[in-house]
Design an enzyme around this catalytic site. Structure first.
Site, PDB file in Angstrom:
ATOM      1  N   ILE A  60       0.843  -1.208   0.000  1.00 21.76           N
ATOM      2  CA  ILE A  60       0.000   0.000   0.000  1.00 21.76           C
ATOM      3  C   ILE A  60       0.874   1.253   0.000  1.00 21.76           C
ATOM      4  CG2 ILE A  60      -1.803   1.224   1.252  1.00 21.76           C
ATOM      5  CD1 ILE A  60      -2.583  -1.526   2.445  1.00 21.76           C
ATOM      6  N   ALA A 108     -20.841  -7.793 -37.439  1.00 23.06           N
ATOM      7  CA  ALA A 108     -21.918  -8.710 -37.051  1.00 23.06           C
ATOM      8  C   ALA A 108     -21.394 -10.133 -36.850  1.00 23.06           C
ATOM      9  CB  ALA A 108     -23.022  -8.692 -38.104  1.00 23.06           C
ATOM     10  N   ASP A 135     -29.106   4.352 -39.371  1.00 22.54           N
ATOM     11  CA  ASP A 135     -30.025   3.537 -40.166  1.00 22.54           C
ATOM     12  C   ASP A 135     -30.580   2.402 -39.321  1.00 22.54           C
ATOM     13  OD1 ASP A 135     -28.114   1.420 -40.301  1.00 22.54           O
ATOM     14  OD2 ASP A 135     -27.061   2.589 -41.817  1.00 22.54           O
ATOM     15  N   GLY A 186     -23.907   0.211 -38.712  1.00 21.07           N
ATOM     16  CA  GLY A 186     -23.985  -1.055 -37.975  1.00 21.07           C
ATOM     17  C   GLY A 186     -22.676  -1.805 -38.154  1.00 21.07           C
ATOM     18  N   MET A 234     -26.390 -10.426 -45.128  1.00 18.38           N
ATOM     19  CA  MET A 234     -27.508 -10.119 -46.028  1.00 18.38           C
ATOM     20  C   MET A 234     -27.969 -11.374 -46.760  1.00 18.38           C
ATOM     21  SD  MET A 234     -25.894  -6.583 -47.530  1.00 18.38           S
ATOM     22  CE  MET A 234     -24.199  -7.144 -47.520  1.00 18.38           C
ATOM     23  N   LYS A 257     -32.622   2.356 -45.119  1.00 18.66           N
ATOM     24  CA  LYS A 257     -31.996   1.133 -45.629  1.00 18.66           C
ATOM     25  C   LYS A 257     -32.717  -0.107 -45.129  1.00 18.66           C
ATOM     26  CE  LYS A 257     -27.670   1.930 -47.562  1.00 18.66           C
ATOM     27  NZ  LYS A 257     -26.530   2.088 -46.660  1.00 18.66           N
ATOM     28  N   PRO A 308     -22.842  -4.538 -33.609  1.00 15.70           N
ATOM     29  CA  PRO A 308     -24.026  -5.236 -34.120  1.00 15.70           C
ATOM     30  C   PRO A 308     -25.320  -4.954 -33.361  1.00 15.70           C
ATOM     31  CG  PRO A 308     -22.601  -6.754 -32.938  1.00 15.70           C
ATOM     32  CD  PRO A 308     -21.896  -5.438 -32.920  1.00 15.70           C
ATOM     33  N   ILE A 344     -16.861  -3.191 -43.476  1.00 15.41           N
ATOM     34  CA  ILE A 344     -17.286  -4.545 -43.854  1.00 15.41           C
ATOM     35  C   ILE A 344     -18.723  -4.457 -44.345  1.00 15.41           C
ATOM     36  CG2 ILE A 344     -17.722  -6.898 -43.047  1.00 15.41           C
ATOM     37  CD1 ILE A 344     -15.351  -6.604 -41.200  1.00 15.41           C
TER      38      ILE A 344
HETATM   39  N1  SAH Z   1     -21.201  -3.243 -41.611  1.00 15.75           N
HETATM   40  C1  SAH Z   1     -22.021  -4.278 -41.023  1.00 15.75           C
HETATM   41  C2  SAH Z   1     -22.715  -5.115 -42.077  1.00 15.75           C
HETATM   42  C3  SAH Z   1     -23.694  -4.364 -42.913  1.00 15.75           C
HETATM   43  S1  SAH Z   1     -24.522  -5.399 -44.068  1.00 15.75           S
HETATM   44  C4  SAH Z   1     -21.172  -5.142 -40.107  1.00 15.75           C
HETATM   45  O1  SAH Z   1     -19.943  -5.029 -40.115  1.00 15.75           O
HETATM   46  O2  SAH Z   1     -21.746  -5.921 -39.366  1.00 15.75           O
HETATM   47  C5  SAH Z   1     -26.010  -5.763 -43.223  1.00 15.75           C
HETATM   48  C6  SAH Z   1     -26.041  -7.205 -42.795  1.00 15.75           C
HETATM   49  O3  SAH Z   1     -25.251  -7.402 -41.645  1.00 15.75           O
HETATM   50  C7  SAH Z   1     -27.397  -7.702 -42.402  1.00 15.75           C
HETATM   51  O4  SAH Z   1     -28.149  -8.076 -43.514  1.00 15.75           O
HETATM   52  C8  SAH Z   1     -27.052  -8.914 -41.558  1.00 15.75           C
HETATM   53  O5  SAH Z   1     -26.691 -10.006 -42.358  1.00 15.75           O
HETATM   54  C9  SAH Z   1     -25.782  -8.449 -40.872  1.00 15.75           C
HETATM   55  N2  SAH Z   1     -26.064  -7.955 -39.523  1.00 15.75           N
HETATM   56  C10 SAH Z   1     -25.836  -6.725 -39.034  1.00 15.75           C
HETATM   57  N3  SAH Z   1     -26.177  -6.648 -37.740  1.00 15.75           N
HETATM   58  C11 SAH Z   1     -26.630  -7.875 -37.398  1.00 15.75           C
HETATM   59  C12 SAH Z   1     -27.115  -8.441 -36.181  1.00 15.75           C
HETATM   60  N4  SAH Z   1     -27.221  -7.723 -35.054  1.00 15.75           N
HETATM   61  N5  SAH Z   1     -27.491  -9.750 -36.203  1.00 15.75           N
HETATM   62  C13 SAH Z   1     -27.379 -10.481 -37.322  1.00 15.75           C
HETATM   63  N6  SAH Z   1     -26.927  -9.994 -38.475  1.00 15.75           N
HETATM   64  C14 SAH Z   1     -26.546  -8.710 -38.531  1.00 15.75           C
END
Ligand code: SAH
Length: 465
Positions: free
Chosen positions: A23, A332, A248, A301, A383, A270, A225, A306
């Site tokens: 300490i 994701a 979005d 997202g 997607m 989107k 995600p 990516i």
């Molecule tokens: N830039 C994002 C992807 C965008 S494309 C990333 O890096 O995650 C959009 C796709 O991402 C969706 O159609 C789905 O397939 C996936 N996605 C994004 N968030 C998601 C989530 N919480 N759960 C499952 N799939 C997800």
């Protein structure tokens, strides 16, 4: 207020530390950083503490005695594990009007030491007046994430410019306004990133023409995600600075709430086949807001690079000469894998992983299927829900086994996440029954079998075949 927080100047000042264990060593590190000249009294003194003291003449390996002269010290800290000694040190120091701190015993202290965020010369002390040091430390961690280490360098730079600014801007109100605009401007970020030359150039220009400070910027932020906890410190910091937020459908609940209350929030949509704002209009909006001097957060997202069209958005910004930053996010696939208990690679199952877009155009999907046949490779389709039937059919037609395990992960990392498992040949039927909603991610490969043993964590439910 139970205490008055003050900042003590200890540089070059003699301070007595009673105690030589862990300490005491912790306190010594702090005092050392403040430049104090330490004397340590304790029967045993740790090696690190001996080093911190520096001069062996000031390491006194003897028990504390109340007879020791104290008048040369500016302050005393007692950090022994002997409560009687601690109490005695406190009593002797108070009688001599010498500021004294006894570690973990607020009642014996004439001063206490707060939790510190050290961005020297910027310092934040957080005290609970001894009531709950853990709460004080929690607040400190929050502040540390909001103010990166580079802020100290920015404060130092501004300190060096004070005289010059005072001589050039005579009126006090104008001067305050100038400093407020400077501190909020991208110059602070540049300094924090050690881009001093560019920062100096802009600072000089602002001093000539304060109008030059009205300077927008765009932050392309990967928000992860869904679970707001998966944002990075940097994402949070820049989001909280934004005047305008473009977001979005993929932005999870709770993330927008982290923006400033007075920030404008703009939905750019989107939905599959329902674009609230076409991509070129989004690109243009980013440029327009920034040109109007706004700081714009473009929330994406997952990760912006990516399947995020982040590249296109910054191309427009570069052409327009607008300041921007890109903040990586948890994509994701990582979120779905971790929260779904499906490692994307595994010594026994997969040596590589491939991220593929399953986005269909006119119900067609042109992909190099023959490259996707390695059983030791995990495939992740983004997607891919609308094209799921095509994906499974094409993979089997190209030669991937019909019993290859597969998972559809719905709303990964969100409270209502669902993991639906099956195989290439059965998934089409399972999805018809279970009707997962967007966003969903497809994971294909033998790693999916691990979900059964690993999928219990993170509170996910499992609707197995
Ligand atoms: N830039 C994002 C992807 C965008 S494309 C990333 O890096 O995650 C959009 C796709 O991402 C969706 O159609 C789905 O397939 C996936 N996605 C994004 N968030 C998601 C989530 N919480 N759960 C499952 N799939 C997800």
């Amino acid at each position: 207020m139970d205490y008055l927080p003050v900042c003590l100047k200890l540089d070059g000042e003699p301070v007595l530390l009673v105690g030589g264990g862990e300490i005491a060593t912790r306190k010594a590190r702090l005092l050392h950083r403040a430049g104090a000249v330490l004397t340590v009294v304790a029967p045993e003194v740790s090696a690190e503490l001996t080093d911190l003291v520096g001069d062996s003449a000031r390491v006194q390996r003897t028990p504390w005695s109340p007879e020791k002269p104290l008048d040369q010290f500016r302050a005393v800290i007692a950090a022994t594990n002997d409560t009687a000694v601690n109490a005695e040190v406190s009593q002797v120091c108070r009688a001599a009007n010498l500021p004294v701190n006894v570690v973990d015993s607020p009642a014996l202290c004439s001063f206490i030491i707060p939790a510190i965020v050290d961005r020297n010369p910027l310092l934040v002390g957080i005290s609970s007046s001894g009531a709950s040091p853990v709460m004080a430390r929690r607040i400190r961690s929050t502040l540390e994430t909001l103010y990166p280490p580079g802020y100290g360098a920015a404060a130092r730079f501004y300190g060096e410019q004070r005289d010059r600014v005072s001589s050039e801007i005579a009126e006090e109100g104008d001067r305050r306004q100038f400093w407020e605009a400077i501190v909020d401007s991208p110059i602070t970020d540049l300094l924090a990133r050690q881009e001093v030359a560019e920062a100096s150039r802009r600072f000089d220009r602002a001093l000539e023409d304060p109008g030059a400070l009205i300077h927008g910027a765009v932050y392309l932020i990967g928000a992860g995600p869904g679970d707001p906890d998966l944002m990075t410190f940097k994402a949070l910091r820049l989001l909280q600075r934004a005047d305008v937020v473009l977001y979005d459908r993929l932005i999870g609940d709770g993330i927008l709430e982290l923006a400033r209350r007075d920030a404008d929030r703009i939905y750019v949509g989107k939905q599959r086949s329902e674009h609230a704002m076409p991509q070129d209009q989004i690109n243009q909006a980013l440029v327009d807001y920034a040109r109007a001097g706004k700081r714009v957060a473009r929330l994406k997202g997952g990760d912006p690079f990516i399947f995020g069209r982040g590249g296109e958005e910054i191309e427009g910004l570069m052409k327009a000469g607008i300041d921007f930053e890109v903040v990586p996010g948890i994509t994701a696939a990582s979120g779905a894998a971790c929260y779904g208990g499906i490692p994307l690679t595994h010594r026994d199952h997969a040596q590589s992983v491939r991220f593929i877009t399953g986005h269909t155009r006119n119900y067609e999907l042109n992909l190099p299927w023959a490259q996707f046949l390695n059983p030791a490779e995990t495939l992740v389709f983004y997607m891919g829900l609308a094209g799921l039937e095509i994906i499974c059919r094409e993979l089997m037609a190209a030669g991937r086994a019909g019993d290859t395990p597969m998972a559809v992960i719905e709303k990964a990392t969100r409270p209502d996440q669902r993991v639906i498992t099956g195989t290439l040949s059965t998934m089409h039927r399972i999805v018809e029954e279970t009707q997962p909603a967007a966003p969903t991610l497809l994971i294909i490969g033998s790693v999916v079998t691990l979900h059964e043993s690993l999928g219990w964590f993170n509170g996910t439910s499992s609707d197995d075949d």
